[in-house]
Each structure stands twice: as C-alpha cells, then as structure tokens.
Design an enzyme around this catalytic site. Structure first.
Site, PDB file in Angstrom:
ATOM      1  N   GLU A   1       0.819  -1.224   0.000  1.00 29.21           N
ATOM      2  CA  GLU A   1       0.000   0.000   0.000  1.00 29.21           C
ATOM      3  C   GLU A   1       0.846   1.263   0.000  1.00 29.21           C
ATOM      4  O   GLU A   1       0.347   2.349  -0.295  1.00 29.21           O
ATOM      5  CB  GLU A   1      -0.958  -0.002   1.195  1.00 29.21           C
ATOM      6  CG  GLU A   1      -1.948  -1.142   1.120  1.00 29.21           C
ATOM      7  CD  GLU A   1      -3.219  -0.928   1.933  1.00 29.21           C
ATOM      8  OE1 GLU A   1      -3.461   0.196   2.397  1.00 29.21           O
ATOM      9  OE2 GLU A   1      -3.967  -1.903   2.087  1.00 29.21           O
TER      10      GLU A   1
ATOM     11  N   TYR B   1      -3.252   4.895   7.173  1.00 30.98           N
ATOM     12  CA  TYR B   1      -2.485   3.662   7.426  1.00 30.98           C
ATOM     13  C   TYR B   1      -1.259   3.580   6.522  1.00 30.98           C
ATOM     14  O   TYR B   1      -0.133   3.421   6.989  1.00 30.98           O
ATOM     15  CB  TYR B   1      -3.377   2.426   7.213  1.00 30.98           C
ATOM     16  CG  TYR B   1      -2.593   1.139   7.021  1.00 30.98           C
ATOM     17  CD1 TYR B   1      -1.906   0.560   8.080  1.00 30.98           C
ATOM     18  CD2 TYR B   1      -2.515   0.523   5.765  1.00 30.98           C
ATOM     19  CE1 TYR B   1      -1.163  -0.618   7.903  1.00 30.98           C
ATOM     20  CE2 TYR B   1      -1.785  -0.647   5.582  1.00 30.98           C
ATOM     21  CZ  TYR B   1      -1.106  -1.210   6.650  1.00 30.98           C
ATOM     22  OH  TYR B   1      -0.372  -2.356   6.471  1.00 30.98           O
TER      23      TYR B   1
HETATM   24  P1  NAD Z   1      -2.575  -7.461  13.020  1.00 29.55           P
HETATM   25  O1  NAD Z   1      -3.353  -6.210  13.213  1.00 29.55           O
HETATM   26  O2  NAD Z   1      -3.292  -8.766  12.900  1.00 29.55           O
HETATM   27  O3  NAD Z   1      -1.513  -7.631  14.207  1.00 29.55           O
HETATM   28  C1  NAD Z   1      -0.753  -6.563  14.706  1.00 29.55           C
HETATM   29  C2  NAD Z   1      -0.074  -7.009  15.986  1.00 29.55           C
HETATM   30  O4  NAD Z   1       0.762  -5.926  16.446  1.00 29.55           O
HETATM   31  C3  NAD Z   1      -1.048  -7.314  17.133  1.00 29.55           C
HETATM   32  O5  NAD Z   1      -0.670  -8.492  17.794  1.00 29.55           O
HETATM   33  C4  NAD Z   1      -0.921  -6.110  18.056  1.00 29.55           C
HETATM   34  O6  NAD Z   1      -1.194  -6.390  19.415  1.00 29.55           O
HETATM   35  C5  NAD Z   1       0.543  -5.734  17.836  1.00 29.55           C
HETATM   36  N1  NAD Z   1       0.812  -4.320  18.148  1.00 29.55           N
HETATM   37  C6  NAD Z   1       0.121  -3.231  17.737  1.00 29.55           C
HETATM   38  N2  NAD Z   1       0.669  -2.119  18.248  1.00 29.55           N
HETATM   39  C7  NAD Z   1       1.738  -2.499  18.967  1.00 29.55           C
HETATM   40  C8  NAD Z   1       2.707  -1.801  19.729  1.00 29.55           C
HETATM   41  N3  NAD Z   1       2.676  -0.466  19.863  1.00 29.55           N
HETATM   42  N4  NAD Z   1       3.684  -2.515  20.350  1.00 29.55           N
HETATM   43  C9  NAD Z   1       3.722  -3.874  20.254  1.00 29.55           C
HETATM   44  N5  NAD Z   1       2.814  -4.583  19.567  1.00 29.55           N
HETATM   45  C10 NAD Z   1       1.841  -3.901  18.932  1.00 29.55           C
HETATM   46  O7  NAD Z   1      -1.675  -7.187  11.742  1.00 29.55           O
HETATM   47  P2  NAD Z   1      -1.189  -8.194  10.586  1.00 29.55           P
HETATM   48  O8  NAD Z   1      -2.223  -8.253   9.539  1.00 29.55           O
HETATM   49  O9  NAD Z   1      -0.682  -9.426  11.203  1.00 29.55           O
HETATM   50  O10 NAD Z   1       0.039  -7.354   9.982  1.00 29.55           O
HETATM   51  C11 NAD Z   1       1.350  -7.509  10.519  1.00 29.55           C
HETATM   52  C12 NAD Z   1       2.291  -6.588   9.756  1.00 29.55           C
HETATM   53  O11 NAD Z   1       2.264  -6.928   8.371  1.00 29.55           O
HETATM   54  C13 NAD Z   1       1.899  -5.110   9.833  1.00 29.55           C
HETATM   55  O12 NAD Z   1       3.083  -4.372   9.946  1.00 29.55           O
HETATM   56  C14 NAD Z   1       1.216  -4.846   8.510  1.00 29.55           C
HETATM   57  O13 NAD Z   1       1.377  -3.502   8.121  1.00 29.55           O
HETATM   58  C15 NAD Z   1       1.973  -5.781   7.588  1.00 29.55           C
HETATM   59  N6  NAD Z   1       1.243  -6.269   6.411  1.00 29.55           N
HETATM   60  C16 NAD Z   1      -0.006  -6.817   6.537  1.00 29.55           C
HETATM   61  C17 NAD Z   1      -0.643  -7.326   5.421  1.00 29.55           C
HETATM   62  C18 NAD Z   1      -2.014  -7.968   5.508  1.00 29.55           C
HETATM   63  O14 NAD Z   1      -2.607  -8.293   4.483  1.00 29.55           O
HETATM   64  N7  NAD Z   1      -2.555  -8.209   6.704  1.00 29.55           N
HETATM   65  C19 NAD Z   1      -0.019  -7.268   4.159  1.00 29.55           C
HETATM   66  C20 NAD Z   1       1.253  -6.688   4.063  1.00 29.55           C
HETATM   67  C21 NAD Z   1       1.877  -6.204   5.204  1.00 29.55           C
HETATM   68  O1  DAU Z   2      -2.215  -4.734   0.530  1.00 26.57           O
HETATM   69  C1  DAU Z   2      -1.749  -5.046   1.812  1.00 26.57           C
HETATM   70  C2  DAU Z   2      -2.728  -4.546   2.848  1.00 26.57           C
HETATM   71  O2  DAU Z   2      -3.868  -5.392   2.762  1.00 26.57           O
HETATM   72  C3  DAU Z   2      -2.168  -4.536   4.263  1.00 26.57           C
HETATM   73  O3  DAU Z   2      -1.107  -3.608   4.338  1.00 26.57           O
HETATM   74  C4  DAU Z   2      -3.247  -4.156   5.290  1.00 26.57           C
HETATM   75  O4  DAU Z   2      -2.730  -4.279   6.602  1.00 26.57           O
HETATM   76  C5  DAU Z   2      -4.416  -5.106   5.108  1.00 26.57           C
HETATM   77  O5  DAU Z   2      -5.465  -4.700   5.977  1.00 26.57           O
HETATM   78  C6  DAU Z   2      -4.909  -5.094   3.661  1.00 26.57           C
HETATM   79  O6  DAU Z   2      -5.492  -3.820   3.335  1.00 26.57           O
HETATM   80  P1  DAU Z   2      -6.858  -3.683   2.503  1.00 26.57           P
HETATM   81  O7  DAU Z   2      -7.489  -2.388   2.864  1.00 26.57           O
HETATM   82  O8  DAU Z   2      -6.652  -3.976   1.066  1.00 26.57           O
HETATM   83  O9  DAU Z   2      -7.673  -4.935   3.151  1.00 26.57           O
HETATM   84  P2  DAU Z   2      -9.194  -5.088   3.591  1.00 26.57           P
HETATM   85  O10 DAU Z   2      -9.416  -6.524   3.893  1.00 26.57           O
HETATM   86  O11 DAU Z   2      -9.601  -4.082   4.609  1.00 26.57           O
HETATM   87  O12 DAU Z   2      -9.989  -4.731   2.245  1.00 26.57           O
HETATM   88  C7  DAU Z   2      -9.800  -5.508   1.062  1.00 26.57           C
HETATM   89  C8  DAU Z   2     -10.690  -4.916   0.000  1.00 26.57           C
HETATM   90  O13 DAU Z   2     -12.063  -5.147   0.369  1.00 26.57           O
HETATM   91  C9  DAU Z   2     -10.566  -3.404  -0.162  1.00 26.57           C
HETATM   92  O14 DAU Z   2     -10.720  -3.063  -1.535  1.00 26.57           O
HETATM   93  C10 DAU Z   2     -11.725  -2.852   0.656  1.00 26.57           C
HETATM   94  C11 DAU Z   2     -12.783  -3.930   0.499  1.00 26.57           C
HETATM   95  N1  DAU Z   2     -13.705  -4.082   1.649  1.00 26.57           N
HETATM   96  C12 DAU Z   2     -13.156  -4.257   2.888  1.00 26.57           C
HETATM   97  C13 DAU Z   2     -13.965  -4.403   3.992  1.00 26.57           C
HETATM   98  C14 DAU Z   2     -13.358  -4.568   5.375  1.00 26.57           C
HETATM   99  C15 DAU Z   2     -15.080  -4.103   1.461  1.00 26.57           C
HETATM  100  O15 DAU Z   2     -15.579  -3.959   0.321  1.00 26.57           O
HETATM  101  N2  DAU Z   2     -15.888  -4.228   2.556  1.00 26.57           N
HETATM  102  C16 DAU Z   2     -15.396  -4.381   3.819  1.00 26.57           C
HETATM  103  O16 DAU Z   2     -16.192  -4.472   4.788  1.00 26.57           O
END
Ligand code: NAD
Ligand code: DAU
Length: 339
Positions: free
Chosen positions: A128, A151
């Site tokens: 992102e 974010y």
């Molecule tokens: P998540 O929200 O599921 O987990 C985040 C974790 O970080 C939680 O356990 C929370 O308690 C901990 N945390 C938050 N603030 C904190 C702080 N101040 N100190 C210590 N711990 C803290 O997130 P996720 O989806 O597992 O994402 C993990 C990482 O990967 C993030 O950095 C996110 O930006 C990145 N990322 C996520 C995705 C995705 O699709 N979910 C994709 C690419 C990158």
């Molecule tokens: O691309 C990586 C990112 O993917 C990570 O960095 C973020 O932590 C992770 O949350 C995710 O971000 P998105 O915003 O893409 O994920 P999300 O699941 O929130 O949304 C996926 C798509 O679905 C987006 O186009 C928004 C849409 N959406 C999401 C929600 C929660 C809906 O249409 N309805 C919903 O209720």
C-alpha cells in the site's frame, strides 16, 4: 541463527510466522514482543505456551525502556518488526494510533536495535506504500511511494525511516512489501475473515462501492516464507516485494465465498465506498523469486478452501472476538452503511 525477536507476534501474520519458524527450525528461540492491542491475541499461539523456545513479553514498541530491557536480556541475532496498527478503515476513523505505533514505534525500535548492535533487522511493510494502480501494470520495488490512506502513509514513513537508518548509520536493515494476506488467525475486520464470519452467521456482507476494486491475494504462509527468505538470504538495505499473482475484484471474491459457503447472493449489500479507496494492487515479485529463490506454494483455490475450513472449525475463536469493543467498532464502521 539462534534467537530472533518478533514484534507483533500475537497478530495474524506474526503468529503464523512464529508457528512456522518454531516448527521448521527446532534450534531457534523466539522472543515475541506484543502490546496486545485489540488485534493481539494470546490464543493465537496457545500451542507454544510452556515451550522453552518461545518467550512472550507484553511490551509496547513505543516504550523505549521496556524494548531496551528485552534487547539487553539475551543476545539476539535478528529483529523482525510486524507490530503495527494494520486496518485501513480504522485509520480513517482515527489516525492517531497509526502515527504512534507505526512511525514512533518503528523509530523507537530502530534506535534500540542500533544501541544493542542487532546484526539484522527486517521491517514488514506493505504494497500500500506504492498507492494505487490503474487497470494495468504492477508494483515493483522501484515504483515511487505514493500512499493514500493514513495507514499507508504511516507505513511509508516507517519505511523511509528504515531506509534513512541504512544510509545514515549503515544499520543492517531489510524491508518486505507484501500484498493482501489471507489465512488462519486473521482478525475478522479484514474482508475475507469478516465476510466468512458474517456469512456463517447468515449476516449481510458490506461490499464497498460497486466492488470493482482489485486486490492481489497471497496465503499468509507464502508471505511468511518470503519474510524468512529475506531474513536469511536478503541483501542488507534492499526492499523485496511479495504477492500472490492472484488478482481478484472484491465482488468476484465475495460471490466465490458465498458459493463455497452455500449461501445466497441476497446477503450482498453494496454500501458507501471507503474514502480514498485504492483501485487496484498487483505485485511484481520477480526480484524475490530471482534473488531469494522464493516461490509461492499455495494456489488460491487450495488456500481459500483451507481458510474457510479453518474459520468453520474455529467459530469459538471468532465468537470470542466478536463482542465488546468489536461490536462498538462494527456499529461505527457499518451501522449507517448497512442501515
Ligand atoms: P494485526 O493487526 O493482525 O496484528 C498486529 C499485531 O501488532 C497485534 O498483535 C498487536 O497487538 C501488535 N501491536 C500493535 N501495536 C503495537 C505496539 N505499539 N507494540 C507492540 N505490539 C503492537 O496485523 P497483521 O495483519 O498481522 O500485519 C502484521 C504486519 O504486516 C503489519 O506491519 C502490517 O502492516 C503488515 N502487512 C499486513 C498485510 C495484511 O494483508 N494483513 C499485508 C502486508 C503487510
Ligand atoms: O495490501 C496489503 C494490505 O492489505 C495490508 O497492508 C493491510 O494491513 C491489510 O489490511 C490489507 O489492506 P486492505 O485495505 O486492502 O484490506 P481489507 O481486507 O480491509 O480490504 C480488502 C478490499 O475489500 C478493499 O478493496 C476494501 C474492500 N472491503 C473491505 C472491507 C473490510 C469491502 O468492500 N468491505 C469491507 O467491509
């Protein structure tokens, strides 16, 4: 590598990473530093409680003294920073915690790692930071940074701090940028676990706008393997992209989930769009493939079926989350939209 420190290990990706590392590297010890925000869940790693190779520390990465205490406690070979506020919609409601944890937290961690001469640091970032694609093209590591949500702006600031510490102090850091993950233990605020959970309860699924936005889906274990490859084989100072080569429109994904769960499309609600909604993400991961020998192992077909099966088998895990603060967030985020 004997001991690594993972931040945010009680979240979705961090807990999958710790499980994979402990299962695949019996010699490894992992220290998990997590603040336990709403997204952090000790249950996610309950299977490792009492394992001498796993140590949990309830610490905020913004708390310098506490971070330094943990780093001073034992020699650490690498730090991996997963800790973050991670949900775009929450950052639109209130960007404050995103600025604090994602930017100040990263800076605090970087400074502490420098002080203790940590030999390797991996920043877990996101595609992102590159902003939005049009109908064609892919994000490469050279794509200019152009974040569009609070974010992604906070994650970009963190990436730039990591870059600056490498250039200024020769700090040994690497950065990964991945597309949308799915899989077990994902908090039911993100599209896939939210929609599966709603559908299992015969509740409506709120599709933003027309549902034509595109995301590139990768199974969380493939992302974790990419982070592991970066940790062990990546070149210091470099960025590595990871993605699933699996682009889908949200509406198509929604219909697929409905079909797989045997539900009806009348549960779809097209609701007001996410402000500043990025149109399309898609990743060129050829650098990671060529330099790290990384290849995604999951087909989407297999990954999504296993994920659906996991949520069906773990409805108690979901039920415990979907109460209290979760219900307040759900009402604020979707109350007006769903009417
Ligand atoms: P998540 O929200 O599921 O987990 C985040 C974790 O970080 C939680 O356990 C929370 O308690 C901990 N945390 C938050 N603030 C904190 C702080 N101040 N100190 C210590 N711990 C803290 O997130 P996720 O989806 O597992 O994402 C993990 C990482 O990967 C993030 O950095 C996110 O930006 C990145 N990322 C996520 C995705 C995705 O699709 N979910 C994709 C690419 C990158
Ligand atoms: O691309 C990586 C990112 O993917 C990570 O960095 C973020 O932590 C992770 O949350 C995710 O971000 P998105 O915003 O893409 O994920 P999300 O699941 O929130 O949304 C996926 C798509 O679905 C987006 O186009 C928004 C849409 N959406 C999401 C929600 C929660 C809906 O249409 N309805 C919903 O209720």
């Amino acid at each position: 590598m004997k001991t690594i420190l993972v931040t945010g290990g009680c979240g979705f990706i961090g807990s999958n990473f710790i499980r994979m590392e402990l299962n695949e590297h019996p010699e490894l010890t992992i220290i998990n530093v997590d603040k336990l925000t709403y997204a952090g869940n000790l249950e996610n790693l309950a299977d490792f409680e009492g394992d001498p190779r796993y140590q949990f520390e309830k610490v905020d990465i913004c708390d310098r003294a506490e971070v330094e205490r943990v780093l001073a406690s034992t020699p650490i070979d690498a730090v991996l920073n997963f800790a973050a506020e991670s949900h775009v919609d929450r950052s639109i409601l209130d960007s404050g915690p995103f600025i604090t944890t994602n930017i100040v937290g990263t800076q605090t961690l970087l400074d502490a790692c420098r002080k203790f001469n940590i030999p390797r640091y991996v920043q877990v970032s996101t595609d992102e930071v590159y902003g939005s694609l049009g109908e064609t093209g892919l994000f490469t590591e050279e794509t200019p940074l152009a974040p569009n949500s609070p974010y992604s702006a906070s994650k970009t600031a963190a990436d730039l701090l990591v870059r600056a510490y490498y250039h200024t102090y020769h700090f040994p850091c690497l950065t990964t940028r991945c597309s949308n993950n799915y899989g077990p233990y994902q908090f039911p605020e993100k599209l896939i676990p939210l929609f599966i959970s709603n559908l299992l309860a015969d509740q409506q699924v709120p599709v933003y706008g027309a549902g034509t936005n595109v995301r590139d889906w990768i199974h969380v274990v493939d992302h974790c393997r990419g982070i592991d490859a970066t940790l062990r084989k990546g070149r210091v100072g470099e960025v590595y992209n990871f993605g699933g080569r699996c682009e889908m429109k949200n509406i198509d994904l929604t219909k697929l989930l409905i079909q797989k769960l045997g539900k009806t499309e009348s549960l779809i609600r097209n609701v007001a769009d996410r402000p500043g909604h990025d149109l399309r993400y898609a990743i060129d991961c050829s650098k990671a493939e060529q330099e790290l020998g990384w290849v995604p192992q999951y087909t989407f077909e297999r990954g999504i079926q296993e994920t659906i099966d996991w949520y069906i088998a773990n409805q108690e895990w979901v039920r415990r989350i979907r109460s209290g603060d979760y219900l307040k967030y759900y009402a604020e985020q979707y109350g007006k939209r769903l009417g």
